[in-house]
Design a protein around this motif. Structure first.
Motif, mmCIF file in Angstrom:
data_model
loop_
_atom_site.group_PDB
_atom_site.id
_atom_site.type_symbol
_atom_site.label_atom_id
_atom_site.label_comp_id
_atom_site.label_asym_id
_atom_site.label_seq_id
_atom_site.Cartn_x
_atom_site.Cartn_y
_atom_site.Cartn_z
ATOM 1 N N ILE A 342 0.827 -1.204 0.000
ATOM 2 C CA ILE A 342 0.000 0.000 0.000
ATOM 3 C C ILE A 342 0.863 1.256 0.000
ATOM 4 C CG2 ILE A 342 -0.212 0.157 2.510
ATOM 5 C CD1 ILE A 342 -2.906 0.865 -0.164
ATOM 6 N N TYR A 345 1.602 1.928 -3.636
ATOM 7 C CA TYR A 345 0.386 2.407 -4.288
ATOM 8 C C TYR A 345 0.096 3.861 -3.906
ATOM 9 C CZ TYR A 345 -1.142 -2.044 -6.279
ATOM 10 O OH TYR A 345 -1.248 -3.171 -7.033
ATOM 11 N N ASN A 346 0.364 4.215 -2.658
ATOM 12 C CA ASN A 346 0.136 5.596 -2.230
ATOM 13 C C ASN A 346 1.038 6.569 -2.975
ATOM 14 O OD1 ASN A 346 -1.851 4.853 -0.445
ATOM 15 N ND2 ASN A 346 -0.563 4.942 1.361
ATOM 16 N N MET A 349 -0.328 6.906 -6.473
ATOM 17 C CA MET A 349 -1.540 7.725 -6.470
ATOM 18 C C MET A 349 -1.199 9.203 -6.280
ATOM 19 S SD MET A 349 -4.976 7.171 -4.204
ATOM 20 C CE MET A 349 -5.212 5.535 -4.881
ATOM 21 N N CYS A 361 -6.795 8.032 -10.271
ATOM 22 C CA CYS A 361 -6.704 7.750 -8.832
ATOM 23 C C CYS A 361 -7.817 6.790 -8.401
ATOM 24 C CB CYS A 361 -6.792 9.051 -8.039
ATOM 25 S SG CYS A 361 -5.391 10.158 -8.220
ATOM 26 N N LEU A 365 -7.584 2.866 -7.015
ATOM 27 C CA LEU A 365 -8.230 2.336 -5.806
ATOM 28 C C LEU A 365 -8.935 1.013 -6.107
ATOM 29 C CD1 LEU A 365 -9.098 2.674 -2.842
ATOM 30 C CD2 LEU A 365 -11.072 3.967 -3.661
ATOM 31 N N ILE A 368 -6.296 -1.606 -6.227
ATOM 32 C CA ILE A 368 -5.852 -1.976 -4.872
ATOM 33 C C ILE A 368 -6.819 -2.995 -4.262
ATOM 34 C CG2 ILE A 368 -5.521 -1.090 -2.534
ATOM 35 C CD1 ILE A 368 -4.553 1.528 -3.788
ATOM 36 N N PRO A 375 -6.448 -0.352 1.626
ATOM 37 C CA PRO A 375 -6.068 1.069 1.601
ATOM 38 C C PRO A 375 -6.094 1.674 2.988
ATOM 39 C CG PRO A 375 -8.297 0.761 0.748
ATOM 40 C CD PRO A 375 -7.740 -0.612 0.983
ATOM 41 N N THR A 379 -4.284 6.919 1.607
ATOM 42 C CA THR A 379 -4.831 6.625 0.278
ATOM 43 C C THR A 379 -6.070 7.458 0.014
ATOM 44 O OG1 THR A 379 -4.081 4.347 0.640
ATOM 45 C CG2 THR A 379 -5.507 4.751 -1.250
#
Length: 673
Positions: A342, A345-346, A349, A361, A365, A368, A375, A379
């Motif tokens: 995560i 991924y953050n 994003m 974005c 999500l 994810i 998340p 996030t």
């Protein structure tokens, strides 16, 4: 003899007890021991106080340390260097720069002599607080007091100046260090490199590198700071030379070195070089740790390093190309079977958000959730911020609901963002619902309060806005006069002039003084009530209090005259406005529109036409309202031909006619027939 022996034994026991308290960090026990000795009338020597103060370092109890210092002064025990070292360690642990400076000044006053350890801790702490000037003062005091000069203290002072980007101060300290007979080491030059990076002076950094080589070999941290200096100065060629020199010297780069090189490549728009360093970085990490896919380093690598690389891509490429490069990067990581967490991924994003692609974005999500990742609050905060930047308030509200489905409670910051966006769009009902939720947890910020008051006032709910203001006053908050100005104007718009006057009179009762915005609001309220003479009295009262009217206030006064049909007063005010000497206060587009309308209603058609030519000469824009006012005046006073000429001028300027324009022209045509 027995009495003296017993006292000596008691003192040894007390010292042993205090040593044990210092080792355990038992500040309460040390405080109790010293207090008991003072109650019995026993002598508490300097060593006992030193141990007692040392017991306060681990628990970071500055209150007990202050009490012990007070007892030392009462007992006449001189301050010793050992106690100062322990107090410096305590203040450094508590991150208290003010107490640290007080300690240094106390040492100078009592002529204890600045210890190098105390000076080092003080300069390090002041550097973190961006108080580099105080660090320089400490070094000057050490030189004046003939204290023992230490290289660590100089290094701490150089680091403090480097944090603030003061390259001149770093070079001055380097010169003083040599004059004191000390030899700078790699840590000293590393601070100089960091200062050169912030000052964008890579040439000075290279000169300092040659000086460092004369004393000792630079390490990876020195080379990293030098590469960062070249990258910050947007000199990728020099960064490449430093990189090759580091390789020749046999120094292996670390993760930060690779990141600085990628940044240097991004400043020269060299995508191929950035990709090459990224691949080399990845291969070196895999060789060092074959279990990278499973080990704890994966979080660091996927989080920080991928963020550095993506940031480099954004600097090298355009926004859309950066998004494509980012997608290729994610695909490469998946092909290497490196599971994205995560944190990664953050970071991805965040890049999407900076590029303004809020739909990407939301799609991320969904990805994810597809890969069964959970998340976190960061996030959703990034998602909501991206949606609000694009003006998609409804999408932000949907993200807030999805956040609750994942069991994550929206934060104070997120609620304030959404409420402010709702207020800006005038959605008072929904904003008030969130406002009640935030008030239950005392989460509302001052800016949110102001936006809610503004939205309610402009939305025609002045009584609700007054309730919010009263609630804030009950909590002891002092609002700015602009909040009251919004409320005054709101009451005036709906025809409640007495309520507007009540709010204006109550401003001084709550600890504020009416400002220009408050006077402009009450003058506009008088205009809504068609009372120009009352507005004139407020206008003169404002000037008597030393407040100079601005363009906005003059226009409000002219509007009140226009609505009250006080054309002579308006003409006199306009002449005063033209001769006004206040800076940045002169007639604007709205002023001329108002005066054209006023002159037209009063039958002074030639003066109104002259204002139209004046607007044209000054390059001010025209709109349909400007022509409508003058055309209507010509029609009312029986001159339809002039109205037709103005309509043709309006068509030549590509100004679209409005419904009032068509009505006026129909009347003109009938008069001509």
């Amino acid at each position: 003899a027995k009495t003296l022996q017993r006292e000596r034994i008691d003192m040894d026991v007390a010292r042993a007890t205090l040593r044990a308290c210092e080792w355990r960090g038992d500040d309460a026990g040390a405080h109790a021991q010293v207090a008991k000795m003072r109650r019995r009338g026993e002598k508490v020597d300097a060593e006992c106080y030193v141990r007692a103060i040392g017991s306060c370092v681990k628990p970071r109890n500055a209150a007990v340390a202050k009490t012990l210092q007070k007892w030392m002064r009462e007992d006449g025990v001189p301050l010793r260097a050992e106690a100062c070292r322990r107090l410096a360690a305590l203040h450094a642990r508590k991150n208290d720069d003010l107490e640290m400076m007080e300690l240094v000044k106390t040492m100078r006053e009592e002529r204890v002599g600045l210890e190098p350890t105390v000076a080092t801790r003080a300069c390090t702490l002041l550097g973190r607080k961006h108080r580099w000037i105080d660090g320089l003062h400490i070094m000057e005091w050490m030189e004046k007091d003939d204290a023992v000069m230490d290289l660590r203290a100089y290094n701490a002072a150089v680091d403090a100046c480097a944090r603030a980007g003061r390259l001149d101060a770093c070079l001055m300290l380097l010169l003083r260090l040599r004059e004191a007979g000390l030899k700078p080491d790699k840590y000293t030059y590393t601070g100089v490199f960091h200062a050169a990076a912030k000052a964008r002076c890579p040439e000075i950094a290279l000169e300092s590198l040659q000086q460092l080589k004369e004393n000792e070999l630079p390490d990876v941290h020195a080379y990293t700071a030098l590469v960062e200096a070249c990258g910050t100065a947007e000199d990728g060629r020099m960064a490449q030379e430093v990189w090759e020199e580091m390789k020749v010297a046999g120094v292996e780069p670390n993760s930060r070195t690779y990141a600085c090189m990628i940044q240097a490549c991004s400043t020269r728009a060299n995508v191929l070089q950035a990709v090459r360093y990224f691949r080399e970085w990845k291969d070196n990490l895999m060789m060092e740790d074959p279990e990278l896919k499973k080990g704890p380093k994966s979080r660091l690598w996927l989080g920080k390093s991928s963020n550095y690389v993506v940031s480099a891509f954004v600097g090298v490429l355009g926004k859309r190309q950066a998004l494509q490069a980012l997608q290729d990067l994610v695909t490469t990581l998946k092909e290497e079977k490196l599971v994205l967490d995560i944190v990664a991924y953050n970071h991805i994003m965040e890049v999407y958000s900076r590029c303004g692609d809020w739909k990407a974005c939301i799609s991320l999500l969904d990805t994810i959730e597809t890969y069964r990742q959970t998340p976190d609050s960061l996030t959703f905060e990034t998602l909501v911020k991206s949606c609000l930047k694009a003006g998609e308030v409804d999408s932000a509200l949907l993200m807030e609901k999805r956040m609750k489905k994942h069991g994550i409670q929206p934060s104070k910051k997120l609620y304030n963002w959404i409420t402010q966006a709702l207020c800006r769009e005038g959605r008072c009902t929904h904003a008030m619902q969130l406002y009640k939720v935030m008030m239950a947890q005392d989460w509302v910020e001052y800016r949110t309060f102001h936006d809610i008051i503004k939205a309610l006032a402009k939305g025609g709910f002045p009584y609700k806005a007054e309730e919010v203001i009263c609630m804030l006053r009950s909590k002891g908050m002092v609002l700015e006069p602009v909040s009251y100005a919004l409320l005054i104007e709101s009451f005036g718009k709906i025809g409640l002039f007495k309520e507007a006057l009540r709010i204006f009179d109550g401003i001084s009762d709550v600890g504020c003084q009416p400002d220009i915005a408050s006077y402009a609001a009450i003058i506009r309220a008088c205009g809504y009530a068609r009372d120009a003479w009352k507005a004139r009295s407020f206008f003169e009262d404002m000037q008597s209090k030393g407040l100079k009217p601005n363009t906005f206030t003059w226009n409000a006064m002219l509007t009140a005259c226009s609505r009250s049909n006080e054309y002579r007063m308006a003409a006199n005010l306009y002449k005063e406005f033209e001769t006004c000497s206040t800076p940045h206060t002169k007639p604007n587009f709205w002023t001329y529109n108002l005066m054209i309308n006023i002159y037209g209603k009063g039958g002074r058609l030639e003066e109104a036409r002259a204002l139209l030519h004046l607007m044209e000469n000054q390059g001010l824009p025209f709109d349909a309202a400007t022509f409508n006012a003058l055309m209507n005046a010509y029609v009312v006073h029986g001159r339809p031909e002039e109205a037709k000429n103005l309509f043709e001028m309006m068509s030549r300027r590509d100004i679209a006619p409005t419904a009032p324009t068509r009505t006026i022209m129909e009347r003109a045509d009938r008069m001509l027939e």
